[in-house]
Design a protein around this motif. Sequence first.
Motif, PDB file in Angstrom:
ATOM      1  N   GLU A  66       0.914  -1.580  -0.234  1.00 37.64           N
ATOM      2  CA  GLU A  66       0.194  -0.045  -0.005  1.00 37.64           C
ATOM      3  C   GLU A  66       1.062   1.337   0.400  1.00 37.64           C
ATOM      4  O   GLU A  66       1.742   1.273   0.995  1.00 37.64           O
ATOM      5  CB  GLU A  66      -0.663  -0.497   1.530  1.00 37.64           C
ATOM      6  N   SER A  67       0.335   2.488  -1.050  1.00 37.11           N
ATOM      7  CA  SER A  67       1.477   3.295  -0.760  1.00 37.11           C
ATOM      8  C   SER A  67       1.295   4.548   0.179  1.00 37.11           C
ATOM      9  O   SER A  67       0.763   4.334   1.080  1.00 37.11           O
ATOM     10  CB  SER A  67       0.567   4.951  -1.681  1.00 37.11           C
ATOM     11  N   GLY A  68       2.094   4.748   0.725  1.00 34.33           N
ATOM     12  CA  GLY A  68       2.408   5.429   1.622  1.00 34.33           C
ATOM     13  C   GLY A  68       3.512   5.799   2.599  1.00 34.33           C
ATOM     14  O   GLY A  68       4.763   4.940   1.868  1.00 34.33           O
ATOM     15  N   ILE A  69       3.923   5.670   3.769  1.00 32.12           N
ATOM     16  CA  ILE A  69       5.115   5.781   4.437  1.00 32.12           C
ATOM     17  C   ILE A  69       4.814   4.161   5.496  1.00 32.12           C
ATOM     18  O   ILE A  69       3.550   4.470   6.229  1.00 32.12           O
ATOM     19  CB  ILE A  69       5.267   6.627   5.722  1.00 32.12           C
ATOM     20  N   HIS A  70       6.008   3.388   5.304  1.00 29.70           N
ATOM     21  CA  HIS A  70       6.043   2.610   6.093  1.00 29.70           C
ATOM     22  C   HIS A  70       7.112   2.177   7.108  1.00 29.70           C
ATOM     23  O   HIS A  70       7.905   2.265   6.639  1.00 29.70           O
ATOM     24  CB  HIS A  70       6.308   0.851   5.300  1.00 29.70           C
ATOM     25  N   GLY A  71       7.178   1.791   8.168  1.00 32.53           N
ATOM     26  CA  GLY A  71       7.691   1.327   9.882  1.00 32.53           C
ATOM     27  C   GLY A  71       8.800   0.345   8.973  1.00 32.53           C
ATOM     28  O   GLY A  71       8.505  -0.671   8.243  1.00 32.53           O
ATOM     29  N   PHE A  72      10.223   0.431   8.911  1.00 33.07           N
ATOM     30  CA  PHE A  72      10.828  -0.282   8.648  1.00 33.07           C
ATOM     31  C   PHE A  72      12.323  -0.959  10.213  1.00 33.07           C
ATOM     32  O   PHE A  72      12.482   0.014  10.528  1.00 33.07           O
ATOM     33  CB  PHE A  72      11.810   0.158   6.838  1.00 33.07           C
ATOM     34  N   SER A 153       2.742  -1.636   8.350  1.00 35.57           N
ATOM     35  CA  SER A 153       1.917  -1.116   7.522  1.00 35.57           C
ATOM     36  C   SER A 153       1.600  -0.088   8.023  1.00 35.57           C
ATOM     37  O   SER A 153       1.667   0.786   6.454  1.00 35.57           O
ATOM     38  CB  SER A 153       0.168  -1.582   8.420  1.00 35.57           C
ATOM     39  N   GLY A 154       2.105   0.838   8.874  1.00 35.02           N
ATOM     40  CA  GLY A 154       2.299   1.643   8.562  1.00 35.02           C
ATOM     41  C   GLY A 154       3.418   3.418   9.013  1.00 35.02           C
ATOM     42  O   GLY A 154       4.204   2.108   9.316  1.00 35.02           O
ATOM     43  N   GLY A 155       3.145   3.997   9.385  1.00 34.30           N
ATOM     44  CA  GLY A 155       4.383   5.234   9.250  1.00 34.30           C
ATOM     45  C   GLY A 155       5.163   5.065  10.656  1.00 34.30           C
ATOM     46  O   GLY A 155       4.527   4.092  11.633  1.00 34.30           O
ATOM     47  N   ASP A 156       6.294   5.505  11.377  1.00 34.72           N
ATOM     48  CA  ASP A 156       7.571   5.616  12.538  1.00 34.72           C
ATOM     49  C   ASP A 156       7.793   6.708  12.360  1.00 34.72           C
ATOM     50  O   ASP A 156       8.460   7.565  12.114  1.00 34.72           O
ATOM     51  CB  ASP A 156       7.962   4.635  11.987  1.00 34.72           C
ATOM     52  N   ASN A 157       6.857   7.190  13.962  1.00 27.42           N
ATOM     53  CA  ASN A 157       7.773   8.196  14.195  1.00 27.42           C
ATOM     54  C   ASN A 157       8.377   7.734  15.045  1.00 27.42           C
ATOM     55  O   ASN A 157       9.416   9.388  16.180  1.00 27.42           O
ATOM     56  CB  ASN A 157       6.053   8.660  14.978  1.00 27.42           C
ATOM     57  N   TYR A 158       9.313   6.973  15.460  1.00 25.67           N
ATOM     58  CA  TYR A 158      10.956   7.051  16.517  1.00 25.67           C
ATOM     59  C   TYR A 158      10.168   6.822  17.727  1.00 25.67           C
ATOM     60  O   TYR A 158      11.675   7.848  18.708  1.00 25.67           O
ATOM     61  CB  TYR A 158      11.568   7.767  15.576  1.00 25.67           C
ATOM     62  N   LEU A 164       5.741   1.293  20.050  1.00 26.66           N
ATOM     63  CA  LEU A 164       6.872   1.486  19.270  1.00 26.66           C
ATOM     64  C   LEU A 164       6.583   2.062  18.060  1.00 26.66           C
ATOM     65  O   LEU A 164       7.333   2.121  16.905  1.00 26.66           O
ATOM     66  CB  LEU A 164       6.882  -0.182  19.070  1.00 26.66           C
ATOM     67  N   GLY A 165       6.342   3.818  18.143  1.00 24.06           N
ATOM     68  CA  GLY A 165       6.222   4.642  17.070  1.00 24.06           C
ATOM     69  C   GLY A 165       4.938   4.538  15.899  1.00 24.06           C
ATOM     70  O   GLY A 165       4.966   5.319  15.227  1.00 24.06           O
ATOM     71  N   GLY A 166       3.916   3.528  16.600  1.00 21.81           N
ATOM     72  CA  GLY A 166       3.355   2.902  15.783  1.00 21.81           C
ATOM     73  C   GLY A 166       3.183   2.725  14.449  1.00 21.81           C
ATOM     74  O   GLY A 166       2.151   2.971  13.906  1.00 21.81           O
ATOM     75  N   GLY A 167       3.918   1.480  14.149  1.00 24.21           N
ATOM     76  CA  GLY A 167       4.665   1.021  12.952  1.00 24.21           C
ATOM     77  C   GLY A 167       3.394   0.366  12.098  1.00 24.21           C
ATOM     78  O   GLY A 167       3.164  -0.315  10.936  1.00 24.21           O
ATOM     79  N   GLY A 168       2.505   0.230  13.638  1.00 21.11           N
ATOM     80  CA  GLY A 168       1.562  -0.656  12.611  1.00 21.11           C
ATOM     81  C   GLY A 168       1.686  -2.663  12.973  1.00 21.11           C
ATOM     82  O   GLY A 168       2.507  -2.727  12.943  1.00 21.11           O
ATOM     83  N   SER A 169       0.904  -3.049  11.916  1.00 22.97           N
ATOM     84  CA  SER A 169       1.178  -4.639  11.422  1.00 22.97           C
ATOM     85  C   SER A 169       2.183  -4.560  10.930  1.00 22.97           C
ATOM     86  O   SER A 169       2.491  -3.966   9.964  1.00 22.97           O
ATOM     87  CB  SER A 169      -0.093  -4.882  11.696  1.00 22.97           C
TER      88      SER A 169
END
Length: 177
Positions: A66-72, A153-158, A164-169
């Motif tokens: 899915e397009s957008g920013i993803h936690g890594f 699945s989601g972004g990361d606010n560090y 854990l920064g809200g990165g999601g699944s």
Amino acid sequence: MTQRPLLKTCAALALGTCLASGAAQASTEIEMHRVNAEGIGEAVGSIMAEDTQNGLLLTPKVEGLESGIHGFHLHAKASCEPAEKDGETVAAAAAGSHFDPEGTETHQGPYGDGHLGDLPALSVDADGKISLPVLAPRLEESDLSGHALMIHSGGDNYTDTPKLGGGGSRVACGVIQ
């Protein structure tokens, strides 16, 4: 390890070309697979990891997300299998938590003093592809063995709020043996 003057110069050039130049460095290609609570799915591409004088350069060739920013992140264990967590089967939970060999128990991003496994977020374009390289200044290719790379699945606010920064699944995972 971080050499900011070179990074400023690299900002004006192609990051991968600038950082990868020079003597031959160690590299590893990690095959990434879609993951869910039922298990490991089809391959979605790969990520090339190579040492540079400024840290670990991670160059993704991934598609179908899915397009957008993803936690890594680099996770503690070399598994992408689902596992039970808080009474539920969770995608790639067998990979454990973020790689944190110093036991900091804090999420501060790739430039902070928290988990060593905190990597720069990935940007998925409108076509579902990731191709922009990112730099993990505190890691080397030799740190990867015995761990898993994870795309969330989601972004990361560090930060640690949300956890854990809200990165999601966990949506894609690759094991490094």
